[in-house]
Design a protein around this motif. Structure first.
Motif, PDB file in Angstrom:
ATOM      1  N   ASN A  93      90.652  20.408  32.315  1.00 18.40           N
ATOM      2  CA  ASN A  93      89.439  21.102  32.719  1.00 18.40           C
ATOM      3  C   ASN A  93      89.593  22.597  32.452  1.00 18.40           C
ATOM      4  N   ARG A  94      88.468  23.282  32.339  1.00 18.59           N
ATOM      5  CA  ARG A  94      88.502  24.729  32.078  1.00 18.59           C
ATOM      6  C   ARG A  94      87.635  25.447  33.112  1.00 18.59           C
ATOM      7  N   ALA A  95      87.949  26.700  33.365  1.00 19.62           N
ATOM      8  CA  ALA A  95      87.233  27.475  34.382  1.00 19.62           C
ATOM      9  C   ALA A  95      86.997  28.894  33.902  1.00 19.62           C
ATOM     10  N   ARG A  96      85.941  29.497  34.463  1.00 21.73           N
ATOM     11  CA  ARG A  96      85.624  30.893  34.164  1.00 21.73           C
ATOM     12  C   ARG A  96      85.198  31.600  35.442  1.00 21.73           C
ATOM     13  N   LEU A  97      85.526  32.869  35.518  1.00 23.09           N
ATOM     14  CA  LEU A  97      85.033  33.748  36.566  1.00 23.09           C
ATOM     15  C   LEU A  97      84.287  34.895  35.901  1.00 23.09           C
ATOM     16  N   ASN A  98      83.015  35.042  36.275  1.00 29.70           N
ATOM     17  CA  ASN A  98      82.170  36.058  35.642  1.00 29.70           C
ATOM     18  C   ASN A  98      82.233  35.950  34.127  1.00 29.70           C
ATOM     19  N   ARG A  99      82.197  34.704  33.656  1.00 28.83           N
ATOM     20  CA  ARG A  99      82.164  34.314  32.235  1.00 28.83           C
ATOM     21  C   ARG A  99      83.474  34.579  31.493  1.00 28.83           C
ATOM     22  N   SER A 100      84.513  35.037  32.183  1.00 29.38           N
ATOM     23  CA  SER A 100      85.813  35.241  31.554  1.00 29.38           C
ATOM     24  C   SER A 100      86.716  34.049  31.860  1.00 29.38           C
ATOM     25  N   PRO A 101      87.333  33.431  30.831  1.00 28.83           N
ATOM     26  CA  PRO A 101      88.221  32.282  31.089  1.00 28.83           C
ATOM     27  C   PRO A 101      89.409  32.689  31.946  1.00 28.83           C
ATOM     28  N   VAL A 102      89.851  31.759  32.788  1.00 32.37           N
ATOM     29  CA  VAL A 102      91.055  31.952  33.592  1.00 32.37           C
ATOM     30  C   VAL A 102      92.103  30.950  33.106  1.00 32.37           C
ATOM     31  N   PRO A 103      93.404  31.254  33.291  1.00 30.88           N
ATOM     32  CA  PRO A 103      94.454  30.391  32.731  1.00 30.88           C
ATOM     33  C   PRO A 103      94.410  28.957  33.234  1.00 30.88           C
ATOM     34  N   ARG A 104      94.121  28.780  34.514  1.00 26.13           N
ATOM     35  CA  ARG A 104      94.101  27.443  35.108  1.00 26.13           C
ATOM     36  C   ARG A 104      92.911  27.339  36.048  1.00 26.13           C
ATOM     37  N   PRO A 105      92.322  26.147  36.178  1.00 22.69           N
ATOM     38  CA  PRO A 105      91.188  25.998  37.091  1.00 22.69           C
ATOM     39  C   PRO A 105      91.483  26.457  38.507  1.00 22.69           C
ATOM     40  N   ARG A 106      92.724  26.262  38.990  1.00 29.13           N
ATOM     41  CA  ARG A 106      92.995  26.624  40.375  1.00 29.13           C
ATOM     42  C   ARG A 106      92.925  28.135  40.620  1.00 29.13           C
ATOM     43  N   GLU A 107      92.790  28.932  39.543  1.00 30.29           N
ATOM     44  CA  GLU A 107      92.605  30.376  39.715  1.00 30.29           C
ATOM     45  C   GLU A 107      91.268  30.700  40.404  1.00 30.29           C
ATOM     46  N   VAL A 108      90.314  29.762  40.383  1.00 28.40           N
ATOM     47  CA  VAL A 108      89.018  30.023  41.001  1.00 28.40           C
ATOM     48  C   VAL A 108      89.015  29.679  42.487  1.00 28.40           C
ATOM     49  N   LEU A 109      90.069  29.010  42.973  1.00 23.07           N
ATOM     50  CA  LEU A 109      90.115  28.644  44.388  1.00 23.07           C
ATOM     51  C   LEU A 109      90.067  29.895  45.258  1.00 23.07           C
ATOM     52  N   GLY A 110      89.261  29.846  46.289  1.00 23.48           N
ATOM     53  CA  GLY A 110      89.072  30.990  47.166  1.00 23.48           C
ATOM     54  C   GLY A 110      87.809  31.770  46.863  1.00 23.48           C
ATOM     55  N   THR A 111      87.255  31.606  45.658  1.00 24.78           N
ATOM     56  CA  THR A 111      85.984  32.276  45.337  1.00 24.78           C
ATOM     57  C   THR A 111      84.874  31.726  46.225  1.00 24.78           C
ATOM     58  N   LEU A 112      84.863  30.418  46.395  1.00 22.88           N
ATOM     59  CA  LEU A 112      83.919  29.748  47.291  1.00 22.88           C
ATOM     60  C   LEU A 112      84.717  28.884  48.241  1.00 22.88           C
ATOM     61  N   ARG A 113      84.385  28.962  49.500  1.00 21.06           N
ATOM     62  CA  ARG A 113      85.021  28.090  50.495  1.00 21.06           C
ATOM     63  C   ARG A 113      83.934  27.285  51.195  1.00 21.06           C
ATOM     64  N   THR A 114      84.176  26.010  51.308  1.00 19.32           N
ATOM     65  CA  THR A 114      83.221  25.125  51.975  1.00 19.32           C
ATOM     66  C   THR A 114      83.947  24.267  53.000  1.00 19.32           C
ATOM     67  N   VAL A 115      83.187  23.798  53.975  1.00 16.52           N
ATOM     68  CA  VAL A 115      83.634  22.711  54.848  1.00 16.52           C
ATOM     69  C   VAL A 115      82.555  21.650  54.761  1.00 16.52           C
ATOM     70  N   LEU A 116      82.952  20.462  54.309  1.00 15.93           N
ATOM     71  CA  LEU A 116      81.992  19.397  54.059  1.00 15.93           C
ATOM     72  C   LEU A 116      82.261  18.234  55.004  1.00 15.93           C
ATOM     73  N   PHE A 117      81.187  17.772  55.638  1.00 15.57           N
ATOM     74  CA  PHE A 117      81.282  16.601  56.496  1.00 15.57           C
ATOM     75  C   PHE A 117      80.356  15.527  55.940  1.00 15.57           C
ATOM     76  N   ALA A 118      80.921  14.343  55.693  1.00 12.51           N
ATOM     77  CA  ALA A 118      80.183  13.254  55.058  1.00 12.51           C
ATOM     78  C   ALA A 118      80.579  11.934  55.707  1.00 12.51           C
ATOM     79  N   PRO A 119      79.811  10.869  55.475  1.00 10.39           N
ATOM     80  CA  PRO A 119      80.176   9.566  56.048  1.00 10.39           C
ATOM     81  C   PRO A 119      81.595   9.128  55.688  1.00 10.39           C
TER      82      PRO A 119
END
Length: 398
Positions: A93-119
């Motif tokens: 997989n590939r990832a970008r921040l502000n349209r600039s590629p990052v070395p690994r997808p996990r570099e984007v972790l922390g940009t958005l944080r969610t807590v999800l509750f589902a069945p």
């Protein structure tokens, strides 16, 4: 923190979809199978690099397409960041921040944080230990994204150690030396070599495993008070909810961890090494690693009884919800900002009292995304901005 705009392409049932979002409550209403959960799943994937519904990326890519794209504009402290993920099943997989590629997808972790509750989260109470391990490890990463690297390192070490145990088992077992072949090591030398290699992997596993174990123990210590409060509010004070750690370490050490102690990393590392040495014979016989964070569990209790097997259906729902709300409050406290709260088709599973209590608890969250089959499932106090979802079409109700 909130998502201002979400875009998906070839994700699940959507060839494309654009969803403008605002702070406060947004509700996606549509019958089952229409695509509403797919949208909040995309939000959750941006935050965690995983789905709460499936274990691999292949089902996330629309049938017939080669890749899927998820893109969101995330606002934090008045600053906007564009985060993009390109899902390529079978490839990286590939990832970008502000349209600039990052070395690994996990570099984007922390940009958005969610807590999800589902069945699916009912499995936190009723399911296998792997569900609870995933919960605590995902929360670790949401709290501090660097733990994603530690988890990855541990998984890699575990995989290689298991491969060694499986391939070298005939050499390591006493009394079962393979006959020497021309040009091969004598049995004694082969066994010594395998034992040395296993010792090296024991050292790696205990070093990284102790770090992960220490982080889990500290997290549970911090989470406990929030869990007790959240369960009390959801269930109207019906029982005392607690969580403790069940370790695969030797009995005395495991009892200390279950009691809430958090030893230093070096102490945990030494105990992991000692336990690995103690179970070496069994590991060699079975060809699998029997000790480490991958074998541990969280013990959920209501009063004096374990929740699994004893809690009623309503109590199990309350416990699972309490865990997620506790995670939300812990992140809010640590980060000084609200994660995005996602409630995926859960109100239909709750009785009226629990619905109203949950609505009151999330009323002050910066952004709440809700999915529901019909409007009547959602308490009136949470029916804010509403989208109708039908066969992949998303339309804002006026």
């Amino acid at each position: 923190m909130h998502v201002r705009h979400l875009t998906v392409a070839d994700f699940r049932s959507y060839a494309s979809a654009d969803l403008p979002l605002e702070t406060g409550v947004t509700t996606l209403v549509g019958l089952n199978g229409q695509g509403k959960t797919n949208l909040v799943e995309a939000v959750g994937y941006l935050a965690t690099l995983s789905s709460h519904r499936v274990a691999t990326d292949q089902p996330l890519v629309r049938f017939g397409a080669e890749q899927a794209v998820i893109r969101a504009a995330v606002v934090r402290d008045g600053r906007e960041t564009l985060v993009e993920l390109e899902l390529n099943p079978g490839r990286a997989n590939r990832a970008r921040l502000n349209r600039s590629p990052v070395p690994r997808p996990r570099e984007v972790l922390g940009t958005l944080r969610t807590v999800l509750f589902a069945p699916e989260d009912l499995a936190l109470v009723k399911g296998d230990p792997s569900e609870r391990r995933r919960f605590v490890d995902d929360l670790l990463v949401a709290r501090q994204p660097r733990w994603a690297g530690v988890r990855s390192d541990y998984d890699r070490i575990l995989k290689q150690r298991n491969a060694l145990l499986k391939s070298a088992a005939p050499v390591l077992r006493r009394g079962r030396r393979p006959p020497p072949r021309p040009g091969t090591e004598p049995p004694e030398e082969a066994q010594a070599s395998a034992l040395h290699t296993l010792d090296v992997w024991n050292d790696h596993l205990s070093t990284v495993g102790a770090q992960l174990l220490y982080a889990r123990l500290r997290l549970l210590r911090d989470l406990g008070p929030y869990l007790a409060k959240a369960y009390d509010e959801v269930s109207a004070g019906q029982s005392d909810a607690r969580v403790s750690y069940r370790s695969s370490l030797r009995e005395e050490a495991a009892a200390q961890l279950a009691a809430g102690e958090v030893p230093d990393v070096e102490v945990l590392r030494a105990e992991l090494l000692a336990t690995l040495e103690e179970v070496r014979g069994r590991e060699v016989e079975r060809g699998v690693s029997l000790v480490g964070p991958h074998r541990d569990d969280l013990v959920l209790t209501l009063g004096d009884l374990p929740a699994k097997g004893y809690a009623s259906h309503g109590e199990s729902w309350s416990f699972a919800l309490g865990l997620k709300l506790a995670a939300y409050q812990l992140l809010r406290h640590d980060l000084g900002e609200d994660p995005v709260l996602v409630l995926d088709d859960v109100f239909a599973e709750l009785d009226v009292g629990r619905r109203e209590r949950l609505a009151a608890m999330v009323a002050d969250c910066e952004q709440v995304l809700i999915t529901a089959a019909v409007d009547a499932d959602v308490p009136a106090s949470l029916l804010g901005r509403t989208y109708a979802v039908s066969l992949g079409e998303v339309v804002l109700r006026e």
